[in-house]
Design a protein around this motif. Structure first.
Motif, PDB file in Angstrom:
ATOM      1  N   ILE A 145       0.842  -1.203   0.000  1.00  0.00           N
ATOM      2  CA  ILE A 145       0.000   0.000   0.000  1.00  0.00           C
ATOM      3  C   ILE A 145       0.873   1.247   0.000  1.00  0.00           C
ATOM      4  CG2 ILE A 145      -1.721   1.317   1.295  1.00  0.00           C
ATOM      5  CD1 ILE A 145      -2.771  -1.455   2.278  1.00  0.00           C
ATOM      6  N   VAL A 184      -7.423   5.836   0.427  1.00  0.00           N
ATOM      7  CA  VAL A 184      -7.387   4.804   1.456  1.00  0.00           C
ATOM      8  C   VAL A 184      -8.582   5.024   2.369  1.00  0.00           C
ATOM      9  CG1 VAL A 184      -6.066   3.777   3.331  1.00  0.00           C
ATOM     10  CG2 VAL A 184      -4.880   4.663   1.309  1.00  0.00           C
ATOM     11  N   VAL A 207      -8.135   1.606  -1.621  1.00  0.00           N
ATOM     12  CA  VAL A 207      -7.740   0.574  -0.673  1.00  0.00           C
ATOM     13  C   VAL A 207      -8.621   0.746   0.551  1.00  0.00           C
ATOM     14  CG1 VAL A 207      -5.884  -0.269   0.804  1.00  0.00           C
ATOM     15  CG2 VAL A 207      -5.353   0.603  -1.491  1.00  0.00           C
TER      16      VAL A 207
END
Length: 66
Positions: A9, A21, A62
């Motif tokens: 990430i 995120v 994410v």
């Protein structure tokens, strides 16, 4: 959906500054462990579907929880 390590990430965010995120933990989980990934957005899991409609398909997303 593939699982990513923290290092993966971090690398993705370094290569693509537009990566979003999402912290999808519950409020209880956030209160228990208030640490979060810098720059992440809190979207409670119960609201992810509603929030997803506003996400660009051109930007990697994410999601993480504990």
């Amino acid at each position: 959906v593939p699982r990513r390590s923290p290092e993966e990430i971090r690398s993705l965010r370094a290569k693509r500054g537009d990566t979003r995120v999402l912290d999808v933990r519950t409020l209880d989980a956030r209160e228990l462990h208030p640490e979060q990934i810098p720059g992440s957005e809190w979207v409670p899991l119960a609201e992810v579907v509603e929030h997803a409609r506003a996400l660009s398909r051109d930007v990697p997303v994410v999601a993480y929880c504990t």
